[in-house]
Design a protein around this motif. Structure first.
Motif, PDB file in Angstrom:
ATOM      1  N   PHE A  20       0.817  -1.211   0.000  1.00 10.70           N
ATOM      2  CA  PHE A  20       0.000   0.000   0.000  1.00 10.70           C
ATOM      3  C   PHE A  20       0.857   1.270   0.000  1.00 10.70           C
ATOM      4  CE2 PHE A  20      -2.905  -3.188   1.828  1.00 10.70           C
ATOM      5  CZ  PHE A  20      -3.974  -3.037   0.948  1.00 10.70           C
ATOM      6  N   HIS A  21       2.058   1.176   0.549  1.00  9.58           N
ATOM      7  CA  HIS A  21       2.951   2.344   0.508  1.00  9.58           C
ATOM      8  C   HIS A  21       3.310   2.681  -0.935  1.00  9.58           C
ATOM      9  CE1 HIS A  21       6.024   5.166   1.762  1.00  9.58           C
ATOM     10  NE2 HIS A  21       6.889   4.552   0.945  1.00  9.58           N
ATOM     11  N   LEU A  22       3.621   1.656  -1.731  1.00 10.39           N
ATOM     12  CA  LEU A  22       3.919   1.875  -3.144  1.00 10.39           C
ATOM     13  C   LEU A  22       2.695   2.404  -3.875  1.00 10.39           C
ATOM     14  CD1 LEU A  22       5.707   1.611  -5.650  1.00 10.39           C
ATOM     15  CD2 LEU A  22       5.004  -0.799  -5.801  1.00 10.39           C
ATOM     16  N   PHE A  23       1.529   1.886  -3.538  1.00  7.23           N
ATOM     17  CA  PHE A  23       0.298   2.349  -4.179  1.00  7.23           C
ATOM     18  C   PHE A  23       0.080   3.848  -3.924  1.00  7.23           C
ATOM     19  CE2 PHE A  23      -4.228   3.270  -4.084  1.00  7.23           C
ATOM     20  CZ  PHE A  23      -4.660   2.748  -5.293  1.00  7.23           C
ATOM     21  N   ASN A  24       0.267   4.277  -2.671  1.00  2.00           N
ATOM     22  CA  ASN A  24       0.091   5.694  -2.344  1.00  2.00           C
ATOM     23  C   ASN A  24       1.096   6.569  -3.083  1.00  2.00           C
ATOM     24  OD1 ASN A  24      -2.047   5.206  -0.598  1.00  2.00           O
ATOM     25  ND2 ASN A  24      -0.700   4.902   1.167  1.00  2.00           N
ATOM     26  N   GLU A  25       2.335   6.095  -3.175  1.00  2.00           N
ATOM     27  CA  GLU A  25       3.366   6.871  -3.861  1.00  2.00           C
ATOM     28  C   GLU A  25       3.046   7.019  -5.345  1.00  2.00           C
ATOM     29  OE1 GLU A  25       5.982   8.544  -2.802  1.00  2.00           O
ATOM     30  OE2 GLU A  25       5.360   8.117  -0.739  1.00  2.00           O
ATOM     31  N   LEU A  26       2.578   5.945  -5.968  1.00  2.00           N
ATOM     32  CA  LEU A  26       2.255   6.005  -7.394  1.00  2.00           C
ATOM     33  C   LEU A  26       1.097   6.954  -7.669  1.00  2.00           C
ATOM     34  CD1 LEU A  26       2.559   2.201  -8.281  1.00  2.00           C
ATOM     35  CD2 LEU A  26       4.155   4.035  -8.892  1.00  2.00           C
ATOM     36  N   VAL A  27       0.121   6.973  -6.778  1.00  6.78           N
ATOM     37  CA  VAL A  27      -1.023   7.871  -6.973  1.00  6.78           C
ATOM     38  C   VAL A  27      -0.620   9.317  -6.728  1.00  6.78           C
ATOM     39  CG1 VAL A  27      -3.322   8.460  -6.123  1.00  6.78           C
ATOM     40  CG2 VAL A  27      -2.695   6.066  -6.421  1.00  6.78           C
ATOM     41  N   ARG A  28       0.239   9.553  -5.741  1.00  9.70           N
ATOM     42  CA  ARG A  28       0.653  10.918  -5.410  1.00  9.70           C
ATOM     43  C   ARG A  28       1.539  11.537  -6.486  1.00  9.70           C
ATOM     44  NH1 ARG A  28       2.293  10.225   0.996  1.00  9.70           N
ATOM     45  NH2 ARG A  28       0.157   9.980   1.809  1.00  9.70           N
ATOM     46  N   ARG A  29       2.249  10.708  -7.222  1.00 12.83           N
ATOM     47  CA  ARG A  29       3.147  11.236  -8.254  1.00 12.83           C
ATOM     48  C   ARG A  29       2.394  11.923  -9.386  1.00 12.83           C
ATOM     49  NH1 ARG A  29       7.273   6.100  -9.090  1.00 12.83           N
ATOM     50  NH2 ARG A  29       8.206   6.133  -6.987  1.00 12.83           N
ATOM     51  N   THR A  30       1.157  11.606  -9.549  1.00 13.37           N
ATOM     52  CA  THR A  30       0.378  12.184 -10.648  1.00 13.37           C
ATOM     53  C   THR A  30       0.034  13.637 -10.336  1.00 13.37           C
ATOM     54  OG1 THR A  30      -0.599  10.016 -11.079  1.00 13.37           O
ATOM     55  CG2 THR A  30      -1.698  11.932 -12.049  1.00 13.37           C
ATOM     56  N   PRO A  31       0.407  14.582 -11.201  1.00  7.28           N
ATOM     57  CA  PRO A  31       0.047  16.000 -10.990  1.00  7.28           C
ATOM     58  C   PRO A  31      -1.422  16.224 -11.336  1.00  7.28           C
ATOM     59  CG  PRO A  31       1.262  15.756 -13.033  1.00  7.28           C
ATOM     60  CD  PRO A  31       1.240  14.399 -12.403  1.00  7.28           C
ATOM     61  N   TRP A  32      -2.297  15.977 -10.377  1.00  2.00           N
ATOM     62  CA  TRP A  32      -3.726  15.955 -10.654  1.00  2.00           C
ATOM     63  C   TRP A  32      -4.257  17.300 -11.149  1.00  2.00           C
ATOM     64  CZ3 TRP A  32      -5.634  11.430 -11.303  1.00  2.00           C
ATOM     65  CH2 TRP A  32      -5.137  10.336 -10.593  1.00  2.00           C
ATOM     66  N   GLU A  33      -3.760  18.392 -10.590  1.00  2.00           N
ATOM     67  CA  GLU A  33      -4.268  19.699 -11.019  1.00  2.00           C
ATOM     68  C   GLU A  33      -3.976  19.951 -12.491  1.00  2.00           C
ATOM     69  OE1 GLU A  33      -2.867  22.804  -8.575  1.00  2.00           O
ATOM     70  OE2 GLU A  33      -3.773  22.026  -6.728  1.00  2.00           O
ATOM     71  N   THR A  34      -2.794  19.537 -12.934  1.00  3.94           N
ATOM     72  CA  THR A  34      -2.425  19.733 -14.339  1.00  3.94           C
ATOM     73  C   THR A  34      -3.146  18.745 -15.244  1.00  3.94           C
ATOM     74  OG1 THR A  34      -0.231  20.488 -13.645  1.00  3.94           O
ATOM     75  CG2 THR A  34      -0.492  19.826 -15.949  1.00  3.94           C
ATOM     76  N   VAL A  35      -3.215  17.503 -14.798  1.00  2.00           N
ATOM     77  CA  VAL A  35      -3.809  16.452 -15.629  1.00  2.00           C
ATOM     78  C   VAL A  35      -5.303  16.666 -15.823  1.00  2.00           C
ATOM     79  CG1 VAL A  35      -4.310  13.982 -15.730  1.00  2.00           C
ATOM     80  CG2 VAL A  35      -2.049  14.763 -15.026  1.00  2.00           C
ATOM     81  N   ARG A  37      -6.990  19.535 -15.525  1.00  2.00           N
ATOM     82  CA  ARG A  37      -7.373  20.896 -15.889  1.00  2.00           C
ATOM     83  C   ARG A  37      -8.111  20.901 -17.228  1.00  2.00           C
ATOM     84  NH1 ARG A  37      -2.468  24.667 -15.646  1.00  2.00           N
ATOM     85  NH2 ARG A  37      -2.745  24.118 -13.425  1.00  2.00           N
ATOM     86  N   ASP A  38      -9.228  21.613 -17.257  1.00  2.00           N
ATOM     87  CA  ASP A  38     -10.058  21.757 -18.462  1.00  2.00           C
ATOM     88  C   ASP A  38     -10.596  20.412 -18.964  1.00  2.00           C
ATOM     89  OD1 ASP A  38      -9.532  24.490 -18.417  1.00  2.00           O
ATOM     90  OD2 ASP A  38      -7.734  24.256 -19.663  1.00  2.00           O
ATOM     91  N   ARG A  39     -10.712  19.465 -18.078  1.00  2.00           N
ATOM     92  CA  ARG A  39     -11.270  18.163 -18.445  1.00  2.00           C
ATOM     93  C   ARG A  39     -12.716  18.068 -17.961  1.00  2.00           C
ATOM     94  NH1 ARG A  39      -7.714  15.525 -21.983  1.00  2.00           N
ATOM     95  NH2 ARG A  39      -5.570  15.842 -21.236  1.00  2.00           N
ATOM     96  N   GLY A  40     -13.530  17.370 -18.722  1.00  2.00           N
ATOM     97  CA  GLY A  40     -14.907  17.154 -18.309  1.00  2.00           C
ATOM     98  C   GLY A  40     -14.995  16.052 -17.263  1.00  2.00           C
ATOM     99  N   THR A  41     -16.219  15.815 -16.799  1.00  4.59           N
ATOM    100  CA  THR A  41     -16.421  14.808 -15.752  1.00  4.59           C
ATOM    101  C   THR A  41     -16.028  13.420 -16.230  1.00  4.59           C
ATOM    102  OG1 THR A  41     -18.263  16.115 -14.880  1.00  4.59           O
ATOM    103  CG2 THR A  41     -18.112  13.818 -14.173  1.00  4.59           C
ATOM    104  N   GLU A  42     -16.474  13.038 -17.415  1.00  5.91           N
ATOM    105  CA  GLU A  42     -16.183  11.702 -17.929  1.00  5.91           C
ATOM    106  C   GLU A  42     -14.689  11.517 -18.174  1.00  5.91           C
ATOM    107  OE1 GLU A  42     -18.123   9.169 -18.213  1.00  5.91           O
ATOM    108  OE2 GLU A  42     -19.914  10.227 -17.530  1.00  5.91           O
ATOM    109  N   GLN A  43     -14.044  12.533 -18.756  1.00 11.17           N
ATOM    110  CA  GLN A  43     -12.609  12.434 -19.016  1.00 11.17           C
ATOM    111  C   GLN A  43     -11.817  12.363 -17.714  1.00 11.17           C
ATOM    112  OE1 GLN A  43     -11.996  15.908 -21.520  1.00 11.17           O
ATOM    113  NE2 GLN A  43     -11.856  14.618 -23.349  1.00 11.17           N
ATOM    114  N   SER A  44     -12.202  13.170 -16.733  1.00 14.95           N
ATOM    115  CA  SER A  44     -11.503  13.165 -15.444  1.00 14.95           C
ATOM    116  C   SER A  44     -11.636  11.808 -14.760  1.00 14.95           C
ATOM    117  CB  SER A  44     -12.059  14.265 -14.541  1.00 14.95           C
ATOM    118  OG  SER A  44     -11.872  15.538 -15.122  1.00 14.95           O
ATOM    119  N   TRP A  45     -12.850  11.261 -14.808  1.00 15.74           N
ATOM    120  CA  TRP A  45     -13.066   9.948 -14.187  1.00 15.74           C
ATOM    121  C   TRP A  45     -12.250   8.864 -14.882  1.00 15.74           C
ATOM    122  CZ3 TRP A  45     -13.971   6.994 -10.398  1.00 15.74           C
ATOM    123  CH2 TRP A  45     -14.368   5.664 -10.571  1.00 15.74           C
TER     124      TRP A  45
END
Length: 208
Positions: A20-35, A37-45
């Motif tokens: 689970f530590h590796l899982f948390n690290e992999l999820v945190r590495r994603t720049p969510w605000e940038t990824v 941004r300007d995405r719709g609900t379906e695309q974000s999901w």
């Protein structure tokens, strides 16, 4: 049936060995605000789901797991399993006229005796080892005690039997309502002409 069909093993996630530590690290590495941004609900999901599944594949291993129906009963040994398979094959041959009914009947009788003896041995072992294996003993007892109890048909005021849940509920409701309303008094400490357990002369609903 004396024997259950074995189901093919399926692969499932083994969370007991997950990192689970590796899982948390992999999820945190994603720049969510940038990824996102300007995405719709379906695309974000969809982006979140893909990221989640990639992290899951890297941090949670897979394992083989047989279905519940494929589990062999505790009393069914390998030797007895072979005999039951032979009995089933003999039954097929009898239906095709390859063996006599007497031959199949004798084999079926022997298998029934073997099954009874195997179950009796297992129950005896559970009873003898109850101090060291209480969990297994009570699990077996509770499995045997699983029964579905229901309210039997009742007779209404007209003398007719009712069997549906709604009709039985109405009969019981009318009976209990008449009991409590009939025993109510303006003086709670005084009961006119009734004793403990008296229902005001009203007979309970008849069970058939």
């Amino acid at each position: 049936r004396d024997m259950r069909k074995a189901r093919s093993a399926v692969r499932t996630l083994n969370f007991r060995k997950a990192n689970f530590h590796l899982f948390n690290e992999l999820v945190r590495r994603t720049p969510w605000e940038t990824v996102l941004r300007d995405r719709g609900t379906e695309q974000s999901w969809q982006i979140f789901k893909d990221t989640f599944h990639r992290a899951q594949e890297l941090s949670v291993p897979m394992c083989k797991k047989s279905g519940k129906e494929g589990k062999r009963p505790a009393w069914l040994s390998q030797d007895l399993l072979v005999k039951l398979k032979s009995k089933r094959e003999l039954h097929r041959q009898w239906k095709q006229g390859q063996v006599s009914w007497g031959e199949y009947r004798e084999t079926a009788r022997l298998c029934r005796e073997e099954v009874r003896k195997a179950k009796a041995r297992m129950e005896l072992n559970l009873a003898r080892d109850v101090k060291n294996n209480k969990k297994g003993f009570y699990r077996y007892v509770n499995h045997k005690r699983k029964v579905k109890e229901s309210v039997p048909p009742l007779m209404n005021k007209k003398g007719n039997l009712v069997s549906t849940d709604e009709e039985k509920a109405e009969v019981l409701n009318n009976f209990f309502a008449s009991v409590f309303t009939g025993n109510l008094s303006s003086h709670p400490s005084r009961i006119d002409g009734s004793k403990d357990g008296d229902q005001g002369g009203r007979a309970p609903p008849t069970v058939k």
